[in-house]
Design a protein around this motif. Sequence first.
Motif, PDB file in Angstrom:
ATOM      1  N   VAL A 107      11.609   2.744  -6.323  1.00 35.32           N
ATOM      2  CA  VAL A 107      11.487   1.280  -6.134  1.00 35.32           C
ATOM      3  C   VAL A 107      11.239   0.957  -4.661  1.00 35.32           C
ATOM      4  N   ALA A 108      11.921   1.646  -3.755  1.00 35.93           N
ATOM      5  CA  ALA A 108      11.702   1.418  -2.319  1.00 35.93           C
ATOM      6  C   ALA A 108      10.271   1.761  -1.920  1.00 35.93           C
ATOM      7  N   ALA A 109       9.738   2.868  -2.437  1.00 39.27           N
ATOM      8  CA  ALA A 109       8.364   3.268  -2.119  1.00 39.27           C
ATOM      9  C   ALA A 109       7.365   2.212  -2.606  1.00 39.27           C
ATOM     10  N   VAL A 110       7.593   1.687  -3.811  1.00 41.20           N
ATOM     11  CA  VAL A 110       6.700   0.640  -4.338  1.00 41.20           C
ATOM     12  C   VAL A 110       6.778  -0.611  -3.460  1.00 41.20           C
ATOM     13  N   LEU A 111       7.991  -0.985  -3.050  1.00 33.34           N
ATOM     14  CA  LEU A 111       8.145  -2.170  -2.188  1.00 33.34           C
ATOM     15  C   LEU A 111       7.460  -1.978  -0.838  1.00 33.34           C
ATOM     16  N   PHE A 112       7.587  -0.783  -0.251  1.00 32.15           N
ATOM     17  CA  PHE A 112       6.909  -0.518   1.027  1.00 32.15           C
ATOM     18  C   PHE A 112       5.390  -0.530   0.866  1.00 32.15           C
ATOM     19  N   ALA A 113       4.887  -0.049  -0.261  1.00 34.86           N
ATOM     20  CA  ALA A 113       3.438  -0.083  -0.513  1.00 34.86           C
ATOM     21  C   ALA A 113       2.943  -1.533  -0.594  1.00 34.86           C
ATOM     22  N   ILE A 114       3.696  -2.367  -1.305  1.00 38.29           N
ATOM     23  CA  ILE A 114       3.320  -3.790  -1.397  1.00 38.29           C
ATOM     24  C   ILE A 114       3.359  -4.431  -0.011  1.00 38.29           C
ATOM     25  N   ALA A 115       4.389  -4.133   0.768  1.00 34.85           N
ATOM     26  CA  ALA A 115       4.499  -4.683   2.127  1.00 34.85           C
ATOM     27  C   ALA A 115       3.322  -4.242   2.990  1.00 34.85           C
ATOM     28  N   GLY A 116       2.896  -2.982   2.859  1.00 29.41           N
ATOM     29  CA  GLY A 116       1.760  -2.487   3.639  1.00 29.41           C
ATOM     30  C   GLY A 116       0.469  -3.212   3.302  1.00 29.41           C
ATOM     31  N   VAL A 117       0.230  -3.424   2.009  1.00 30.89           N
ATOM     32  CA  VAL A 117      -0.981  -4.136   1.590  1.00 30.89           C
ATOM     33  C   VAL A 117      -0.955  -5.570   2.120  1.00 30.89           C
ATOM     34  N   LEU A 118       0.182  -6.242   1.982  1.00 31.56           N
ATOM     35  CA  LEU A 118       0.288  -7.615   2.489  1.00 31.56           C
ATOM     36  C   LEU A 118       0.088  -7.675   3.996  1.00 31.56           C
ATOM     37  N   ALA A 119       0.612  -6.688   4.725  1.00 30.54           N
ATOM     38  CA  ALA A 119       0.444  -6.654   6.180  1.00 30.54           C
ATOM     39  C   ALA A 119      -1.020  -6.480   6.562  1.00 30.54           C
ATOM     40  N   LEU A 120      -1.740  -5.615   5.853  1.00 28.56           N
ATOM     41  CA  LEU A 120      -3.162  -5.419   6.159  1.00 28.56           C
ATOM     42  C   LEU A 120      -3.978  -6.677   5.882  1.00 28.56           C
ATOM     43  N   VAL A 121      -3.698  -7.336   4.762  1.00 22.34           N
ATOM     44  CA  VAL A 121      -4.421  -8.570   4.434  1.00 22.34           C
ATOM     45  C   VAL A 121      -4.076  -9.658   5.459  1.00 22.34           C
TER      46      VAL A 121
END
Length: 149
Positions: free
Chosen positions: A102-116
Amino acid sequence: MTAPTHQPDPHGATRAQATPDPANASTGELIGQLTEQLSRLVRDEARLAQAEVTQKAKKLGVGAGLFGGAGLFAFFGLAALITTMILALSLVLPHWLAALIVAAVLFAIAGVLALVGRKDVQQGSPPVPSEAISSVKTDIATVKESARR
């Protein structure tokens, strides 16, 4: 004929001042009246605008506080939902592995949002109204050209 008007002196007291009848007033007196009335109108409009802005700012502050409270409770709800996902995964996986996934999925979502977000910030920089500045420059050039004719 003059009609008395009451105007405050610098100390706040009112005094009667004779205002000439417009039909019998000289041009200088009429210009003086116009200047006085115009400055009073501008002061009154400025006071009205200040009162309106103050009232709207208070409502804006209360609304922003309520939005902040809503955001805080939404954050707590999201945290509870994430905990629920971890507990659901822990039924089929070890607890530590469920939390890690779950933490890995949350960090992946955070990374995508940061790039956008980074892309949008770069497109918005510098925060200068370049189109408005260009339009004003065009207007000034047009006025100068019209004045030369």
